[in-house]
Motif scaffolding. Structure first.
Motif, short mmCIF file in Angstrom:
data_model
loop_
_atom_site.label_atom_id
_atom_site.label_comp_id
_atom_site.label_asym_id
_atom_site.label_seq_id
_atom_site.Cartn_x
_atom_site.Cartn_y
_atom_site.Cartn_z
N HIS A 176 0.88 -1.00 -0.03
CA HIS A 176 0.38 0.41 -0.17
C HIS A 176 0.83 1.57 -0.16
O HIS A 176 2.09 1.02 0.77
CB HIS A 176 -0.87 -0.09 0.96
N TYR A 177 0.91 1.99 -0.33
CA TYR A 177 1.39 3.35 -0.48
C TYR A 177 -0.45 4.90 -0.81
O TYR A 177 -1.01 5.14 -1.01
CB TYR A 177 1.65 3.73 -1.92
N THR A 178 1.05 6.34 -0.16
CA THR A 178 0.32 7.19 -0.01
C THR A 178 1.27 8.13 -0.56
O THR A 178 2.26 8.56 0.25
CB THR A 178 -0.55 7.68 1.42
N TRP A 179 0.36 8.86 -1.23
CA TRP A 179 0.79 10.06 -2.03
C TRP A 179 1.15 11.68 -0.83
O TRP A 179 0.47 11.57 -0.30
CB TRP A 179 0.26 10.07 -3.62
N LEU A 180 2.54 11.64 -0.55
CA LEU A 180 2.42 12.82 -0.38
C LEU A 180 3.60 13.66 -1.03
O LEU A 180 4.83 14.32 -0.73
CB LEU A 180 3.59 12.81 0.97
N PRO A 181 2.42 14.83 -1.44
CA PRO A 181 2.86 16.25 -2.27
C PRO A 181 3.51 17.25 -1.30
O PRO A 181 4.34 17.33 -2.46
CB PRO A 181 1.21 16.21 -3.11
N GLU A 182 3.38 17.56 -0.10
CA GLU A 182 4.09 18.66 0.65
C GLU A 182 5.86 18.02 1.13
O GLU A 182 6.40 18.83 0.56
CB GLU A 182 2.96 19.14 2.17
N ALA A 183 5.52 16.59 0.73
CA ALA A 183 6.55 16.42 1.49
C ALA A 183 7.72 15.41 -0.09
O ALA A 183 9.11 15.05 0.08
CB ALA A 183 6.93 15.05 2.22
N GLN A 184 7.56 15.72 -1.24
CA GLN A 184 6.92 14.93 -2.67
C GLN A 184 8.22 14.08 -2.01
O GLN A 184 9.17 13.31 -2.64
CB GLN A 184 8.43 15.89 -2.68
N LEU A 229 9.89 7.28 0.88
CA LEU A 229 10.63 7.16 -0.62
C LEU A 229 10.00 8.04 -0.76
O LEU A 229 9.28 9.06 -1.73
CB LEU A 229 10.18 6.01 -1.71
N PRO A 230 11.26 9.69 -0.91
CA PRO A 230 10.96 10.61 -1.53
C PRO A 230 11.35 10.88 -2.99
O PRO A 230 11.85 9.62 -3.67
CB PRO A 230 12.15 11.10 -1.29
N TYR A 231 11.01 11.32 -4.18
CA TYR A 231 10.97 12.06 -5.50
C TYR A 231 11.57 12.95 -5.54
O TYR A 231 11.56 14.01 -4.94
CB TYR A 231 10.41 11.32 -6.34
N GLY A 232 11.97 13.54 -6.64
CA GLY A 232 12.69 14.27 -7.14
C GLY A 232 11.17 15.56 -8.98
O GLY A 232 11.96 16.23 -8.04
N LEU A 233 11.00 14.97 -9.68
CA LEU A 233 10.17 15.11 -10.25
C LEU A 233 8.95 14.08 -10.73
O LEU A 233 9.27 12.86 -10.33
CB LEU A 233 10.49 15.05 -11.47
N LEU A 234 7.28 14.70 -10.56
CA LEU A 234 6.42 14.18 -10.85
C LEU A 234 6.54 13.09 -12.84
O LEU A 234 6.71 14.76 -13.01
CB LEU A 234 5.59 14.55 -10.44
N LEU A 235 6.84 12.09 -13.23
CA LEU A 235 6.94 11.90 -14.67
C LEU A 235 5.74 10.91 -14.52
O LEU A 235 5.77 9.76 -13.56
CB LEU A 235 7.94 12.06 -14.91
#
Length: 643
Positions: A176-184, A229-235
């Motif tokens: 399961h995953y949850t997207w955290l846009p503020e924390a990228q 898990l952090p990311y740099g760009l949303l692709l």
């Protein structure tokens, strides 16, 4: 009875055998072993491999580090027990190599086979040093391990080994995953069961490539243990991949934003590199695209009114570019810094303009009394068209007829071209474009109406206004007499304007006079300076004859503007050279063609301006069946010098 018992037993055995599942080796083998390369090749096999088919196919995926040998499992269907196979992709530097050999060994059964790939000797299509080979694929059963070895031909230059365990087709580990846009970042966890290894990756053609540092981390998660898990760009190709914590585990991927362009739009274009590959000498516009995701947007042309970043780019109809790999090319284009590519992907658009700052041609606009002067500087053979347009409050400027055209012919040296247009009102601008190509943008040039320029215009008006008003009154007086003589004629008859090309300043004055004549009398004026494109296509003689016939049919007038240059040209044309070394006007010259047309009238009156001249309109039969009057205007205000 005794003989029927064995027969019945045989039938029963055959029936039971039909009920048993087919053995793995009873399935039909693959028809062909598909071998795709970026060079012309030929292939042969030995052992437990299907017949190969070698095809040249350019590789469009991302470049791999050299050398590289990768394996992955392909399942032929989704049902359990279906045939599986191993797909191979390799990349290597082929300097000094004429071919390669791939050895396949199934470790659990010792089944062996090899594939040999040779480069054709006459290979004119590919001259690079990097070979890309894609093999689809080596058949193998589930639960077996395959060892693949790469050897070069000649031997000893490179050797690579890779093994793969072919597992049964399953769904993979759950997570399961949850997207955290503020924390990228993504917060990932796993349900009941064994721990799961998770990571972020970019889904490409062959696999899911790990992210660049510092976003390439992996984490072990379970029901009671989550990972961030952090990311740099949303692709669109950004995925979460999960696998169990043992070698050759099944993997499961989820790509959350694959079909959500409203989320990944900004990062997609910022992560894409654009390289200009235009060639203005060939009228070819090109752009090379490199993206972190394997995307294929469509590309078309648009025109920007100015070079500011926020300027609107107007679409050019039917200008879709051709895609060759990751390069977009369009031919017959006016390569200009304001003519741009508009890339579109999943309802997302991005405009990219060429980096070249120096266009093949430029144009400048200057204003004189009642006329607009366009000056073109062209480095290539081309044709340019222009038309007046009325500037609207919305900012649009629609072209109005007529269209004026001028040509810089093939083989001529780079130079300057001048085009003079009538100026109708203050809210009129000029649209200018290159007309010898299929795709070109229309530049909009508006006159400078600042106080400084209006001062210059007022000075010009003060020198010419009295002269033009006097000429207009004379022409109206002559036309009034014609109207009295022929009241049944229409009031909007055409006027053919004939003049001698004394100088550029004289031509400007002729254009200004023609504009004022058209505005004052409300009748069409036929002037070669306003139809340069038409004159260039027909030639001056056919154009003069066509206008002469038109004037004859419409019962119009021919207006001959007589100047000092006209008198000299007429004297030379009549054989009375003045001794200044000038040549008489040729028949292909406008004045010479007019003199040939009016020859009968001119012979009856020895000189239209000089001794014994008169100024009354007369009728001249210049064309069979067509008679029209000729009017004389002394232009500029040069009086006849005869007695």
């Amino acid at each position: 009875m005794g003989s029927s018992t064995p027969s019945a037993l045989l039938l029963l055995v055959a029936f039971l055998l039909n009920l048993l599942p087919a053995t793995p080796w009873s399935r039909p083998p693959l028809a062909h072993l598909q071998v795709f390369t970026n060079f012309d090749c030929k292939a042969n096999v030995h052992g437990a491999l299907p017949k190969p088919r070698c095809q040249r196919n350019l590789w469009e995926g991302p470049s791999l580090p050299l050398p590289r040998l990768t394996l992955n499992t392909v399942h032929q269907c989704q049902q359990p027990g279906c045939q599986s196979c191993v797909r191979v992709h390799l990349a290597l530097n082929a300097t000094g190599i004429s071919g390669l050999k791939l050895n396949f060994l199934v470790l659990t059964t010792n089944r062996f086979g090899w594939l040999r790939i040779l480069k054709k000797k006459r290979n004119q299509m590919y001259t690079g040093n990097v070979w890309q080979v894609h093999l689809n694929c080596f058949p193998v059963e589930n639960g077996q391990r395959v060892l693949v070895t790469l050897e070069t031909i000649p031997a000893g230059m490179l050797r690579l080994n890779q093994s793969l365990f072919v597992a049964s087709k399953q769904s993979g580990p759950e997570f399961h995953y949850t997207w955290l846009p503020e924390a990228q970042a993504f917060e990932v966890s796993a349900p009941e069961g064994p721990a799961v290894m998770v990571r972020l990756c970019h889904q490409l053609a062959l696999g899911c490539e790990e992210l660049d540092p510092p976003f390439h981390q992996q984490a072990l998660v379970s029901r009671n243990r989550t990972a961030l898990l952090p990311y740099g760009l949303l692709l669109p190709c950004l995925c979460i991949e999960a696998s169990y914590d043992h070698q050759d585990s099944l993997r499961k991927k989820v790509c959350p934003f694959r079909d959500q362009p409203e989320i990944f739009g900004r990062d997609l274009w910022s992560s894409t590199q654009f390289e200009d590959s235009s060639n203005s000498d060939k009228n070819e516009m090109g752009m090379l695209l490199r993206s972190r995701c394997l995307i294929h947007p469509t590309a078309s042309l648009c025109w920007k009114e100015n070079v500011f970043p926020g300027a609107v780019c107007q679409d050019i109809p039917n200008s879709t570019a051709t895609r060759l790999g990751q390069e977009y090319i369009l031919e017959e284009v006016d390569v200009h810094p304001q003519l741009c590519f508009k890339f579109t992907y999943k309802n997302l658009s991005h405009v990219k303009c060429p980096h070249k700052a120096d266009p093949a041609w430029t144009v400048s606009l200057s204003v004189t009394f009642l006329q607009l002067h366009l000056r073109f500087h062209s480095h290539v053979p081309s044709s340019f068209s222009s038309a007046l347009c009325q500037l609207q409050t919305s900012g649009r400027c629609e072209p109005e007829p007529p269209v004026y055209t001028i040509t810089h012919p093939e083989g001529s040296a780079p130079g300057v071209l001048d085009l003079i247009l009538p100026w109708r009102s203050l809210n009129h601008c000029v649209l200018v474009w290159r007309s010898d190509v299929r795709f070109a943008g229309k530049q909009r040039l508006c006159p400078d109406v600042s106080h400084r320029h209006w001062g210059l215009l007022a000075f010009g008006v003060s020198l010419t206004l009295g002269l033009l008003i006097t000429i207009i009154l004379l022409i109206r007086w002559g036309l009034h007499r014609l109207h009295k003589d022929a009241p049944s004629r229409r009031s909007s008859r055409p006027i053919l304007l004939i003049y001698s090309p004394d100088s550029e300043e004289h031509k400007k004055l002729v254009c200004a006079f023609a504009t004022l004549l058209r505005s004052a009398l409300g009748c069409p004026v036929l002037l070669d300076l306003w139809e340069l494109g038409h004159v260039a296509r027909l030639g001056i003689l056919p154009w003069v004859y066509a206008q002469r016939e038109h004037v004859g049919r419409e019962q119009g007038q021919v207006l001959l503007l007589w100047s000092a240059g006209s008198a000299r040209a007429y004297a030379l044309w009549r054989g009375k050279a003045s001794g200044d070394g000038r040549k008489a006007p040729e028949p292909h010259d406008l004045f010479g063609a007019a003199m040939a047309c009016l020859q009968g009238e001119l012979q009856a009156r020895q000189e239209p301006c000089g001794r014994g001249t008169g100024s009354s309109p007369t009728s001249v039969n210049c064309v069979a069946g067509g008679t029209f009057p000729v009017l004389y205007a002394f232009f500029p205000a040069t009086a006849c010098l005869g007695n």
